[in-house]
Design a protein around this motif. Structure first.
Motif, PDB file in Angstrom:
ATOM      1  N   ALA A   3       0.806  -1.212   0.000  1.00 10.57           N
ATOM      2  CA  ALA A   3       0.000   0.000   0.000  1.00 10.57           C
ATOM      3  C   ALA A   3       0.842   1.265   0.000  1.00 10.57           C
ATOM      4  O   ALA A   3       0.323   2.360  -0.254  1.00 10.57           O
ATOM      5  N   ASN A  20      -4.426   3.460  -6.324  1.00 13.55           N
ATOM      6  CA  ASN A  20      -5.372   2.604  -5.610  1.00 13.55           C
ATOM      7  C   ASN A  20      -5.795   1.398  -6.451  1.00 13.55           C
ATOM      8  O   ASN A  20      -5.991   0.300  -5.924  1.00 13.55           O
ATOM      9  N   LEU A  27      -3.243  -1.278  -6.095  1.00 15.29           N
ATOM     10  CA  LEU A  27      -3.349  -1.907  -4.778  1.00 15.29           C
ATOM     11  C   LEU A  27      -4.478  -2.930  -4.767  1.00 15.29           C
ATOM     12  O   LEU A  27      -4.306  -4.065  -4.297  1.00 15.29           O
ATOM     13  N   LEU A  47      -3.738  -5.605   8.349  1.00 13.83           N
ATOM     14  CA  LEU A  47      -3.639  -4.268   7.773  1.00 13.83           C
ATOM     15  C   LEU A  47      -2.637  -3.450   8.558  1.00 13.83           C
ATOM     16  O   LEU A  47      -2.692  -3.382   9.793  1.00 13.83           O
ATOM     17  N   LEU A  75      -1.610   2.415   5.998  1.00  8.51           N
ATOM     18  CA  LEU A  75      -2.514   2.836   4.919  1.00  8.51           C
ATOM     19  C   LEU A  75      -2.549   4.358   4.993  1.00  8.51           C
ATOM     20  O   LEU A  75      -3.177   4.936   5.878  1.00  8.51           O
ATOM     21  N   VAL A  86      -6.744   5.384   0.092  1.00 11.45           N
ATOM     22  CA  VAL A  86      -6.206   4.034   0.232  1.00 11.45           C
ATOM     23  C   VAL A  86      -7.087   3.221   1.177  1.00 11.45           C
ATOM     24  O   VAL A  86      -7.420   2.055   0.912  1.00 11.45           O
ATOM     25  N   ILE A  87      -7.469   3.820   2.276  1.00 11.88           N
ATOM     26  CA  ILE A  87      -8.319   3.127   3.253  1.00 11.88           C
ATOM     27  C   ILE A  87      -9.645   2.727   2.619  1.00 11.88           C
ATOM     28  O   ILE A  87     -10.113   1.596   2.794  1.00 11.88           O
ATOM     29  N   VAL A 131      -9.111  -0.233   0.179  1.00  8.65           N
ATOM     30  CA  VAL A 131      -8.911  -1.495   0.896  1.00  8.65           C
ATOM     31  C   VAL A 131     -10.227  -1.982   1.491  1.00  8.65           C
ATOM     32  O   VAL A 131     -10.562  -3.175   1.405  1.00  8.65           O
TER      33      VAL A 131
END
Length: 273
Positions: free
Chosen positions: A43, A61, A64, A82, A85, A90-91, A94
């Motif tokens: 990430a 992203n 990822l 995890l 991040l 990004v969060i 995911v």
């Protein structure tokens, strides 16, 4: 060999540490030490050594998510960990990728505060982590400064740690492993608290006078490895805290400074139930 009889895998979604002491590199070493096949989705890329971080790059992203999908499409992913991040985007990426796969929630190491005390997440990323990843996570593993950021209040005592565990579970975490190494007045013992629906228990270890790099990453990935092997969260966290203590006892200094990294393989646990 059937697909279901193949070794369990654990997936880490975190940042890469070019110095090898923390992040993805520590996670994969920890998985291997536990006899679990390690998978990774990177990430963030860091230019990093034991003395600090000199540069960070965040991949797109979409790339990822492609890494995450590739892992789930081919492997028997039994646990997800995890780590770093860096942004709200990004969060969210995911969270969406994991939601699409279903299954049990991840082990969430909320990497928000550097060892120096510096805050690593922007306010919007902190909100995204609290609202998108914390609810439903299987085990949350904050240190005290990170728990204080998540809750918005100070945790100055062991009694306050008990209150914090309850408050963090109220935010949606299935279980919490609150690390007590930063507790003011410390004393000769480090007390970590584990809390789930059945109650709260303490894991105690002798305080080691070492300055080490990668302990939080290693602890969370050890929890994920034990979950992948079939343990429940309480037993997984107990074994993980023991593992990190052993890894610190065998720690070494690979860089120019005094910062230690953990001995992941020398601390490898037995695989007896």
């Amino acid at each position: 060999m059937t697909y279901d009889s193949r070794p369990p895998s654990a997936l880490t979604i975190a940042g890469s540490d070019s110095g090898g002491g923390a992040g993805i590199q520590a996670d994969l070493k920890t998985f291997a030490a536990h006899g679990v096949h390690g998978l990774s989705a990177i990430a963030a890329l860091t230019a990093q050594h034991t003395r600090g971080v000199t540069a960070v790059e965040v991949p797109p992203n979409g790339f990822l998510v492609a890494q995450i999908d590739a892992c789930f499409d081919d492997f028997r992913v039994e646990a997800v960990k995890l780590g770093m991040l860096a942004t709200a985007g990004v969060i969210e990426a995911v969270a969406r990728a994991l939601d699409a796969r279903g299954g049990r929630g991840p082990v969430l190491d909320p990497v928000m505060v550097a060892t120096s005390g510096a805050k690593l997440l922007a306010d919007d990323a902190l909100v995204a982590l609290r609202e998108r990843l914390l609810p439903g996570c299987r085990v949350l593993t904050p240190n005290l400064p990170e728990a204080e950021l998540l809750l918005g209040w100070r945790i100055p005592s062991l009694e306050a740690m008990h209150d914090a565990c309850a408050a963090l579970r109220a935010l949606g975490a299935e279980a919490v492993l609150l690390k007590g190494g930063h507790l003011e007045g410390g004393g000769p013992r480090v007390v970590d608290l584990f809390a789930d629906a059945s109650g709260t228990r303490a894991f105690e270890h002798a305080r080691l006078q070492v300055d080490a790099h990668g302990t939080g990453c290693t602890l969370a990935s050890a929890v994920a490895a034990q979950l992948a092997l079939g343990l429940d969260p309480g037993h997984a966290c107990a074994r993980a805290t023991d593992y990190v203590h052993r890894a610190l006892l065998g720690g070494y200094r690979p860089g120019r400074g005094d910062i230690m990294v953990l001995d992941h393989f020398g601390a490898a646990p037995s695989h007896e139930p």
